[in-house]
Design a protein around this motif. Structure first.
Motif, PDB file in Angstrom:
ATOM      1  N   TYR A   1       0.848  -1.197   0.000  1.00 22.27           N
ATOM      2  CA  TYR A   1       0.000   0.000   0.000  1.00 22.27           C
ATOM      3  C   TYR A   1       0.881   1.244   0.000  1.00 22.27           C
ATOM      4  CZ  TYR A   1      -3.440   3.497   1.500  1.00 22.27           C
ATOM      5  OH  TYR A   1      -4.247   4.612   1.578  1.00 22.27           O
ATOM      6  N   ARG A   2       0.887   1.942  -1.120  1.00 22.95           N
ATOM      7  CA  ARG A   2       1.599   3.216  -1.263  1.00 22.95           C
ATOM      8  C   ARG A   2       3.051   3.121  -0.769  1.00 22.95           C
ATOM      9  NH1 ARG A   2      -2.956   7.698   0.586  1.00 22.95           N
ATOM     10  NH2 ARG A   2      -4.603   7.010  -0.836  1.00 22.95           N
ATOM     11  N   GLY A   3       3.724   2.072  -1.174  1.00 24.45           N
ATOM     12  CA  GLY A   3       5.136   1.911  -0.823  1.00 24.45           C
ATOM     13  C   GLY A   3       5.366   1.274   0.525  1.00 24.45           C
ATOM     14  N   LEU A   4       4.321   0.894   1.236  1.00 22.06           N
ATOM     15  CA  LEU A   4       4.470   0.311   2.570  1.00 22.06           C
ATOM     16  C   LEU A   4       4.341  -1.202   2.533  1.00 22.06           C
ATOM     17  CD1 LEU A   4       2.316   2.764   4.727  1.00 22.06           C
ATOM     18  CD2 LEU A   4       4.793   2.708   4.552  1.00 22.06           C
ATOM     19  N   ASP A   5       5.320  -1.868   3.105  1.00 21.26           N
ATOM     20  CA  ASP A   5       5.276  -3.299   3.402  1.00 21.26           C
ATOM     21  C   ASP A   5       5.843  -3.436   4.801  1.00 21.26           C
ATOM     22  OD1 ASP A   5       4.452  -5.190   1.051  1.00 21.26           O
ATOM     23  OD2 ASP A   5       5.671  -3.629   0.099  1.00 21.26           O
ATOM     24  N   ILE A   6       4.996  -3.278   5.810  1.00 21.33           N
ATOM     25  CA  ILE A   6       5.503  -3.188   7.176  1.00 21.33           C
ATOM     26  C   ILE A   6       4.625  -3.981   8.141  1.00 21.33           C
ATOM     27  CG2 ILE A   6       6.528  -0.901   6.821  1.00 21.33           C
ATOM     28  CD1 ILE A   6       4.094   0.255   8.348  1.00 21.33           C
ATOM     29  N   ASN A   7       5.254  -4.374   9.245  1.00 24.24           N
ATOM     30  CA  ASN A   7       4.546  -4.967  10.375  1.00 24.24           C
ATOM     31  C   ASN A   7       4.887  -4.163  11.621  1.00 24.24           C
ATOM     32  OD1 ASN A   7       3.416  -7.140   8.927  1.00 24.24           O
ATOM     33  ND2 ASN A   7       5.285  -8.337   9.166  1.00 24.24           N
ATOM     34  N   VAL A   8       3.879  -3.751  12.352  1.00 26.00           N
ATOM     35  CA  VAL A   8       4.083  -3.130  13.658  1.00 26.00           C
ATOM     36  C   VAL A   8       3.394  -4.043  14.667  1.00 26.00           C
ATOM     37  CG1 VAL A   8       3.839  -1.055  15.056  1.00 26.00           C
ATOM     38  CG2 VAL A   8       4.011  -0.846  12.568  1.00 26.00           C
ATOM     39  N   ASP A   9       4.194  -4.815  15.396  1.00 26.87           N
ATOM     40  CA  ASP A   9       3.648  -5.877  16.236  1.00 26.87           C
ATOM     41  C   ASP A   9       2.898  -5.355  17.454  1.00 26.87           C
ATOM     42  OD1 ASP A   9       4.655  -7.826  14.549  1.00 26.87           O
ATOM     43  OD2 ASP A   9       6.587  -7.875  15.573  1.00 26.87           O
ATOM     44  N   THR A  10       3.315  -4.219  17.962  1.00 32.38           N
ATOM     45  CA  THR A  10       2.639  -3.654  19.130  1.00 32.38           C
ATOM     46  C   THR A  10       2.440  -2.152  18.944  1.00 32.38           C
ATOM     47  OG1 THR A  10       4.758  -3.369  20.256  1.00 32.38           O
ATOM     48  CG2 THR A  10       3.521  -5.363  20.769  1.00 32.38           C
ATOM     49  N   ILE A  11       1.265  -1.688  19.298  1.00 34.99           N
ATOM     50  CA  ILE A  11       0.969  -0.256  19.285  1.00 34.99           C
ATOM     51  C   ILE A  11       0.323   0.075  20.622  1.00 34.99           C
ATOM     52  CG2 ILE A  11      -0.218   1.631  18.118  1.00 34.99           C
ATOM     53  CD1 ILE A  11      -0.223   0.013  15.574  1.00 34.99           C
ATOM     54  N   GLU A  12       0.861   1.085  21.302  1.00 29.23           N
ATOM     55  CA  GLU A  12       0.416   1.409  22.647  1.00 29.23           C
ATOM     56  C   GLU A  12      -0.643   2.516  22.639  1.00 29.23           C
ATOM     57  OE1 GLU A  12       1.351  -0.334  25.172  1.00 29.23           O
ATOM     58  OE2 GLU A  12       2.962  -1.482  24.227  1.00 29.23           O
TER      59      GLU A  12
END
Length: 566
Positions: free
Chosen positions: A11-22
């Motif tokens: 998606y729009r140049g993003l291939d990411i994982n953020v495992d935790t969000i506070e």
């Protein structure tokens, strides 16, 4: 309810994982690193007004036509019984905690040349429900995404607020009194009987040659003032304490007020996740400092904030820093996630350290120094030496004096965010209180930063089984350390610790840097003078004797600047 993890693909140049969000998460990064697109991806899944608009070709990375996937995991432990009744079918339990997983996928159809979206609720690995992406879901009735744009339009915010209040009041059965209904009817009658209206009505009925076409048909001008139009006519004006109207209250206050109005256009029975981009726009520093505290008083389920301002990052309230880094050469984005901020550590250091640490987050490399003299030296060097300044900027190097406070805490935070940390510390010796014993305080300080491998190398170098840096006679320092101090410094550099070979602090480093390092009376007197009133005398010494402190071939390997030229 809050977002606990996020996965984005293509998606729009993003291939990411953020495992935790506070609960309070700050997203930082350089321009065009992808911060806004992360926010956009979240809204694309959780905000119906965005989700009902299908993906288009340019939403895929480089318009590659490959599948787009956005998956969000939401906590659901704090939902009321009424909310659980709405979304209970979507909930699954993991480690005794309730979660909802929402996944939006889109596949490119070569026949229609369009992306086709599908929404999934539930656990993709087990049971899940497929839902049309362009309809409102039960989750939309429970969760609201409050998006605050970097720019604002106060007039639009007012209209949206009154439109929401009209709809909400009707839903609750709240209407204007009969008095208003009567007044509206009377007003419509009065307007219709006005001469101006009669003249307008006569004019539009003068159809000339087309009169026969309309036969007996005629037109009347009718006032259209209705109860629902009252909301559209409402406005909010500002007044001072003496009831004088203000025409313009300034961008900062208008922006905050616009945000307050926007936060109120959602039903109170919904959980609210605030996504706020660049709140520092139009806000002076003091407002930036209290921004997060003020937002938390609005009781959001979660705050996700993108910012370029260190003043917005409040370590007392922030739970997590997410740094987005983009490599334009390899065209790769990396996510560095630090979600174990010890708020108490930063709270006790006060706002000066808070802001300075926040500034460090925006660099690729950071040098931590101990005192004001060092800070003065590097600041002056940046001002006097254009080449040094250029190199520092090219390497995105930040230099900060923290007086030895929380070196370890700050180093841990910075390295978790992919920042290389250098520490410049003195090889100082202190007397141990109440006993006839001395210690290499500088070496002891370094031990907390060394890897186990480097510690083992140090033991071999000193030929000891245990690293101890204490001795009893100040006039007779341990030769096992003194004879190996040059090798010790080299070993420490492997862990980016810049360590002096002598025990006389920054003052001797400075004298050696400017090449007054011969063992003579002038040099020793200079060191003694600099140590007496460190910052004041350093400034006087450089200014009075017109000392050239710029970097040259003779001093660029100095302990003070050599780390930049390695």
């Amino acid at each position: 309810m809050l977002i606990s993890s996020l996965r984005i693909k293509n998606y729009r140049g993003l291939d990411i994982n953020v495992d935790t969000i506070e609960k309070v998460s700050i997203i930082i990064g350089q321009n065009d690193s992808g911060k806004t697109n992360i926010c956009s991806a979240i809204m694309k899944v959780l905000d119906y007004s965005k989700r009902k608009i299908p993906f288009i070709l340019t939403d895929s990375t480089n318009s590659n036509k490959e599948d787009i996937e956005i998956e969000i995991k939401l906590t659901a432990d704090d939902l009321t019984n009424e909310q659980l009744a709405l979304v209970g079918n979507y909930i699954h339990i993991d480690d005794n905690k309730k979660y909802i997983i929402v996944k939006l996928t889109s596949k490119y159809n070569e026949d229609t040349l369009e992306y086709e979206d599908t929404l999934f609720y539930g656990n993709p690995k087990m049971d899940f429900e497929e839902i049309r992406a362009n309809i409102q879901t039960q989750l939309d009735k429970v969760l609201a995404i409050v998006y605050i744009n970097p720019v604002y339009d106060i007039e639009i915010s007012k209209k949206e607020f009154f439109k929401f209040k009209e709809s909400d009041n009707k839903e609750k059965g709240l209407f204007f009194s009969d008095n208003i209904t009567t007044e509206i009817s009377n007003l419509n009658s009065s307007i219709q009987n006005e001469q101006i209206i009669n003249d307008i009505q006569r004019e539009i009925n003068e159809k000339g040659e087309f009169s026969e076409l309309f036969e007996d048909l005629k037109f009347k001008v009718m006032p259209n003032i209705k109860e629902e139009n009252i909301y559209k006519s409402l406005n909010v004006n500002a007044y001072d304490i003496e009831d004088n109207e203000f025409d313009n209250i300034g961008d900062g206050k208008n922006k905050i007020f616009s945000m307050i109005l926007k936060s109120k256009i959602y039903n109170d029975n919904k959980k609210k996740i605030f996504i706020i981009e660049e709140p520092e726009n139009h806000l002076y520093v003091l407002l930036q400092k209290v921004y997060i505290s003020a937002l938390l008083k609005m009781n959001p389920s979660q705050l996700i904030i993108t910012t370029h301002s260190p003043y917005t990052i409040d370590f007392e309230k922030t739970n997590q820093i997410i740094k987005v880094s983009y490599d334009p050469i390899n065209k790769e984005r990396k996510i560095f996630n630090f979600n174990k901020i010890n708020n108490e550590d930063f709270k006790k250091f006060g706002y000066l350290i808070n802001v300075e640490v926040a500034e460090m987050l925006y660099y690729n490399n950071v040098l931590l120094i101990e005192g004001d003299s060092e800070k003065y030296f590097y600041s002056l060097l940046m001002a006097k030496d254009n080449n040094f300044c250029k190199m520092v900027n090219e390497k995105r190097f930040g230099i900060y004096a923290v007086n030895g406070i929380a070196f370890k805490t700050i180093k841990e935070l910075l390295e978790k965010l992919g920042i290389t940390v250098y520490i410049k510390t003195d090889n100082d010796i202190f007397k141990v209180p109440k006993v006839e014993e001395y210690r290499y305080a500088g070496l002891e300080r370094c031990m907390q930063f060394l890897s186990d491998d480097i510690k083992e190398e140090l033991k071999k170098l000193l030929n000891v089984e245990k690293l101890e840096f204490r001795f009893t006679d100040i006039d007779s320092k341990p030769q096992v350390i003194e004879s190996k101090i040059s090798d010790i410094c080299k070993l420490l550099r492997k862990n980016n610790i810049i360590f002096s070979q002598h025990n006389e602090g920054f003052e001797r480093d400075f004298i050696e840097y400017i090449k007054l390092n011969e063992k003579n009376e002038v040099t020793e007197e200079a060191i003694k003078f600099l140590k007496q009133a460190k910052l004041k005398n350093l400034h006087y010494f450089i200014d009075e004797y017109n000392i050239d402190i710029t970097v040259n071939d003779n001093n660029k390997n100095s302990v003070l600047v050599g780390f930049l030229y390695d």
